[in-house]
Design a protein around this motif. Structure first.
Motif, mmCIF file in Angstrom:
data_model
loop_
_atom_site.group_PDB
_atom_site.id
_atom_site.type_symbol
_atom_site.label_atom_id
_atom_site.label_comp_id
_atom_site.label_asym_id
_atom_site.label_seq_id
_atom_site.Cartn_x
_atom_site.Cartn_y
_atom_site.Cartn_z
ATOM 1 N N LEU A 102 0.832 -1.202 0.000
ATOM 2 C CA LEU A 102 0.000 0.000 0.000
ATOM 3 C C LEU A 102 0.870 1.257 0.000
ATOM 4 C CD1 LEU A 102 -2.680 -1.183 2.601
ATOM 5 C CD2 LEU A 102 -2.817 -1.212 0.109
ATOM 6 N N LYS A 103 1.613 1.423 -1.062
ATOM 7 C CA LYS A 103 2.456 2.600 -1.212
ATOM 8 C C LYS A 103 2.857 2.727 -2.672
ATOM 9 C CE LYS A 103 6.767 0.123 -0.229
ATOM 10 N NZ LYS A 103 7.969 0.045 0.624
ATOM 11 N N GLU A 104 3.311 3.907 -3.044
ATOM 12 C CA GLU A 104 3.786 4.100 -4.407
ATOM 13 C C GLU A 104 5.107 3.365 -4.594
ATOM 14 O OE1 GLU A 104 3.904 8.124 -5.677
ATOM 15 O OE2 GLU A 104 1.981 8.623 -4.783
ATOM 16 N N ARG A 105 5.226 2.599 -5.684
ATOM 17 C CA ARG A 105 6.418 1.771 -5.915
ATOM 18 C C ARG A 105 7.340 2.518 -6.875
ATOM 19 N NH1 ARG A 105 4.015 -4.277 -6.617
ATOM 20 N NH2 ARG A 105 6.160 -4.802 -6.101
ATOM 21 N N LEU A 106 7.969 3.573 -6.340
ATOM 22 C CA LEU A 106 8.737 4.488 -7.177
ATOM 23 C C LEU A 106 9.944 3.824 -7.824
ATOM 24 C CD1 LEU A 106 8.639 7.692 -4.940
ATOM 25 C CD2 LEU A 106 7.174 7.097 -6.874
ATOM 26 N N TRP A 107 10.533 2.840 -7.143
ATOM 27 C CA TRP A 107 11.771 2.246 -7.657
ATOM 28 C C TRP A 107 11.542 0.830 -8.183
ATOM 29 C CZ3 TRP A 107 14.692 6.130 -8.369
ATOM 30 C CH2 TRP A 107 14.681 7.204 -7.484
ATOM 31 N N ASP A 108 10.308 0.431 -8.311
ATOM 32 C CA ASP A 108 10.021 -0.895 -8.831
ATOM 33 C C ASP A 108 10.069 -0.867 -10.352
ATOM 34 O OD1 ASP A 108 9.513 -3.553 -8.513
ATOM 35 O OD2 ASP A 108 7.343 -3.333 -8.497
ATOM 36 N N ARG A 109 10.128 -2.069 -10.952
ATOM 37 C CA ARG A 109 10.144 -2.174 -12.407
ATOM 38 C C ARG A 109 8.905 -1.498 -13.006
ATOM 39 N NH1 ARG A 109 10.106 -7.968 -15.300
ATOM 40 N NH2 ARG A 109 12.311 -7.669 -15.615
ATOM 41 N N VAL A 110 9.096 -0.792 -14.122
ATOM 42 C CA VAL A 110 7.979 -0.182 -14.832
ATOM 43 C C VAL A 110 7.082 -1.283 -15.388
ATOM 44 C CG1 VAL A 110 7.337 1.320 -16.759
ATOM 45 C CG2 VAL A 110 9.393 1.820 -15.418
ATOM 46 N N ASN A 111 5.783 -1.134 -15.228
ATOM 47 C CA ASN A 111 4.844 -2.130 -15.729
ATOM 48 C C ASN A 111 4.369 -1.753 -17.124
ATOM 49 O OD1 ASN A 111 4.766 -3.830 -13.421
ATOM 50 N ND2 ASN A 111 3.453 -2.353 -12.382
ATOM 51 N N TYR A 112 4.334 -2.734 -18.002
ATOM 52 C CA TYR A 112 3.863 -2.532 -19.356
ATOM 53 C C TYR A 112 2.716 -3.492 -19.627
ATOM 54 C CZ TYR A 112 8.442 -0.323 -19.831
ATOM 55 O OH TYR A 112 9.537 0.469 -19.656
ATOM 56 N N GLY A 120 29.285 -9.154 -8.586
ATOM 57 C CA GLY A 120 28.120 -8.989 -9.438
ATOM 58 C C GLY A 120 27.356 -7.714 -9.173
ATOM 59 N N LEU A 121 26.257 -7.569 -9.920
ATOM 60 C CA LEU A 121 25.388 -6.404 -9.784
ATOM 61 C C LEU A 121 23.958 -6.811 -10.109
ATOM 62 C CD1 LEU A 121 24.906 -5.701 -12.990
ATOM 63 C CD2 LEU A 121 27.078 -4.526 -12.755
ATOM 64 N N THR A 122 23.022 -5.927 -9.777
ATOM 65 C CA THR A 122 21.606 -6.152 -10.063
ATOM 66 C C THR A 122 21.230 -5.445 -11.352
ATOM 67 O OG1 THR A 122 21.038 -6.409 -7.732
ATOM 68 C CG2 THR A 122 19.265 -5.783 -9.213
ATOM 69 N N TYR A 123 20.430 -6.129 -12.166
ATOM 70 C CA TYR A 123 20.050 -5.598 -13.482
ATOM 71 C C TYR A 123 18.536 -5.682 -13.632
ATOM 72 C CZ TYR A 123 19.819 -5.275 -18.616
ATOM 73 O OH TYR A 123 19.514 -4.916 -19.911
ATOM 74 N N VAL A 124 17.931 -4.601 -14.137
ATOM 75 C CA VAL A 124 16.516 -4.580 -14.461
ATOM 76 C C VAL A 124 16.375 -4.537 -15.974
ATOM 77 C CG1 VAL A 124 14.343 -3.309 -14.260
ATOM 78 C CG2 VAL A 124 15.908 -3.429 -12.310
ATOM 79 N N GLU A 125 15.582 -5.442 -16.522
ATOM 80 C CA GLU A 125 15.387 -5.520 -17.969
ATOM 81 C C GLU A 125 14.635 -4.282 -18.461
ATOM 82 O OE1 GLU A 125 13.528 -8.731 -21.184
ATOM 83 O OE2 GLU A 125 12.855 -8.720 -19.108
ATOM 84 N N HIS A 126 15.381 -3.342 -19.043
ATOM 85 C CA HIS A 126 14.768 -2.086 -19.467
ATOM 86 C C HIS A 126 15.687 -1.389 -20.465
ATOM 87 C CE1 HIS A 126 12.138 1.445 -19.101
ATOM 88 N NE2 HIS A 126 13.241 2.163 -19.138
ATOM 89 N N SER A 127 15.064 -0.778 -21.456
ATOM 90 C CA SER A 127 15.791 0.005 -22.448
ATOM 91 C C SER A 127 15.274 1.443 -22.425
ATOM 92 C CB SER A 127 15.578 -0.592 -23.844
ATOM 93 O OG SER A 127 15.912 0.348 -24.853
ATOM 94 N N PRO A 128 16.159 2.447 -22.445
ATOM 95 C CA PRO A 128 15.697 3.844 -22.470
ATOM 96 C C PRO A 128 14.827 4.150 -23.682
ATOM 97 C CG PRO A 128 18.036 3.727 -21.950
ATOM 98 C CD PRO A 128 17.620 2.350 -22.370
ATOM 99 N N PHE A 137 19.027 -10.816 -11.932
ATOM 100 C CA PHE A 137 17.863 -10.302 -12.639
ATOM 101 C C PHE A 137 16.723 -10.196 -11.637
ATOM 102 C CE2 PHE A 137 19.934 -12.563 -16.341
ATOM 103 C CZ PHE A 137 20.373 -11.393 -16.954
ATOM 104 N N THR A 138 16.244 -8.994 -11.398
ATOM 105 C CA THR A 138 15.264 -8.784 -10.350
ATOM 106 C C THR A 138 13.863 -8.598 -10.917
ATOM 107 O OG1 THR A 138 14.738 -7.436 -8.405
ATOM 108 C CG2 THR A 138 15.582 -6.269 -10.315
ATOM 109 N N SER A 139 12.873 -8.906 -10.096
ATOM 110 C CA SER A 139 11.458 -8.657 -10.384
ATOM 111 C C SER A 139 10.946 -9.383 -11.612
ATOM 112 C CB SER A 139 11.204 -7.145 -10.530
ATOM 113 O OG SER A 139 11.521 -6.484 -9.345
ATOM 114 N N GLY A 140 11.213 -10.664 -11.707
ATOM 115 C CA GLY A 140 10.574 -11.464 -12.745
ATOM 116 C C GLY A 140 11.517 -12.013 -13.788
ATOM 117 N N SER A 141 11.040 -13.021 -14.496
ATOM 118 C CA SER A 141 11.840 -13.703 -15.515
ATOM 119 C C SER A 141 12.132 -12.776 -16.682
ATOM 120 C CB SER A 141 11.088 -14.942 -16.006
ATOM 121 O OG SER A 141 11.841 -15.644 -16.957
ATOM 122 N N VAL A 142 13.356 -12.856 -17.198
ATOM 123 C CA VAL A 142 13.772 -11.990 -18.292
ATOM 124 C C VAL A 142 13.686 -12.733 -19.619
ATOM 125 C CG1 VAL A 142 15.306 -10.598 -16.863
ATOM 126 C CG2 VAL A 142 16.196 -12.669 -17.966
#
Length: 302
Positions: free
Chosen positions: A7-17, A178-186, A214-219
């Motif tokens: 119950l909050k704004e998910r400002l840093w979560d993956r963008v939903n499409y 390593g590092l964390t990666y979010v599947e996203h293109s500008p 890979f965070t927040s779901g299968s890529v």
């Protein structure tokens, strides 16, 4: 945000499409085809023999006339017999290094047929971020002398252990960077192109990293192809993030998470780069619902 989880704004979560964000392929199958396969190995070291166990699942449609039959009139076969075998190809040398025995399998229309194949791969070349050696399993199904189905499954051979809290790869202690990666293109959002995927993986590899999360779901599966090729260890999260503990223990959420996990394992299991799956993120680990959730999902990993 008063109707979202959490119950909050998910400002840093993956963008939903919405809509179709990944490329689509249409696959035409014959009367019998390979639906899925999983390859497990007992690895004894670089240059030594490795024992493979390959679990395949063959599927059949309506078998009235297998392709290649000379009869012009459809025939109802009832039970037919097909032959299934596997070749292992070393992709570094592009040579066949092992061939299984041919198994005769009775088939009927609209059935699933599990097949287990055991093989030995001599002189194994192990996969690691420093030497990403790959193999290919050629799965062949024949009806008499007619090729009914041919599938190619890339895989690698490596051994992973956790000993006293330390990570070991192929028998040696290995330090993860390593590092964390979010599947996203500008430019394209989540509809990232193959060229962009390869560029991102190469950029990450060139930083000196040997692992990626890979965070927040299968890529997109092409990420795995590039991690296999260039040598990055993959930690993959399923999309359960910030769920309240009251919901985490609920049957509908756990069923959805288990189905997601099963689909992910069915698709990605044979990638040597995949070494860990994150079952939940941003969740209070001290609740009863959390413990039951982790137990139920861990059982699916066997």
């Amino acid at each position: 945000a008063n109707e979202t989880v959490p119950l909050k704004e998910r400002l840093w979560d993956r963008v939903n499409y919405s809509g179709i964000v990944h490329d689509i392929a249409i696959v035409a199958n014959g009367a019998v085809w390979l639906q899925e396969s999983s390859i497990t190995a007992s690895v004894s070291g670089e240059g030594r023999n490795s024992a493979l166990t390959i679990h395949s699942l063959l599927n059949s449609g309506l078998i009235t006339k297998l392709e290649g039959d000379t009869s012009s009139v459809p025939i109802s076969y009832g039970k037919s017999s097909i032959t299934h075998f596997i070749e292992i190809i070393n992709l570094q040398t592009n040579t066949t290094v092992a061939t299984s025995e041919r198994q005769s399998i009775p088939v009927e229309s609209n059935r699933l047929f599990p097949v287990t194949t055991k093989m030995i791969v001599p002189g194994t070349q192990l996969w690691s971020p420093d030497a990403p050696n790959m193999y290919m399993a050629r799965m062949v199904t024949m009806y008499g002398s007619t090729l009914v189905d041919e599938s190619f499954v890339p895989f690698g051979l490596r051994d992973i252990e956790i000993i006293e809290g330390k990570f070991f790869l192929n028998g040696s202690e290995y330090f993860l960077k390593g590092l964390t990666y979010v599947e996203h293109s500008p430019r394209h959002g989540r509809s990232i192109t193959h060229k962009e995927i390869e560029r991102d993986i190469l950029l990450i590899k060139n930083t000196g990293a040997n692992a990626i999360r890979f965070t927040s779901g299968s890529v997109h599966p092409y990420y795995y192809s590039m991690c296999n090729k260039y040598g990055l260890l993959v930690f993959q999260d399923i999309n359960v993030n910030g769920v309240p503990s009251q919901l985490l223990g609920s049957s509908p959420l756990q069923t959805s998470a288990i189905n997601t996990l099963k689909e992910m394992m069915s698709r990605d299991f044979n990638n040597p780069s995949l070494i860990g799956i994150g079952l939940a993120q941003g969740i209070d680990g001290g609740t009863e619902g959390y413990g039951q959730y982790i137990t139920n999902l861990s059982e699916q990993l066997g």
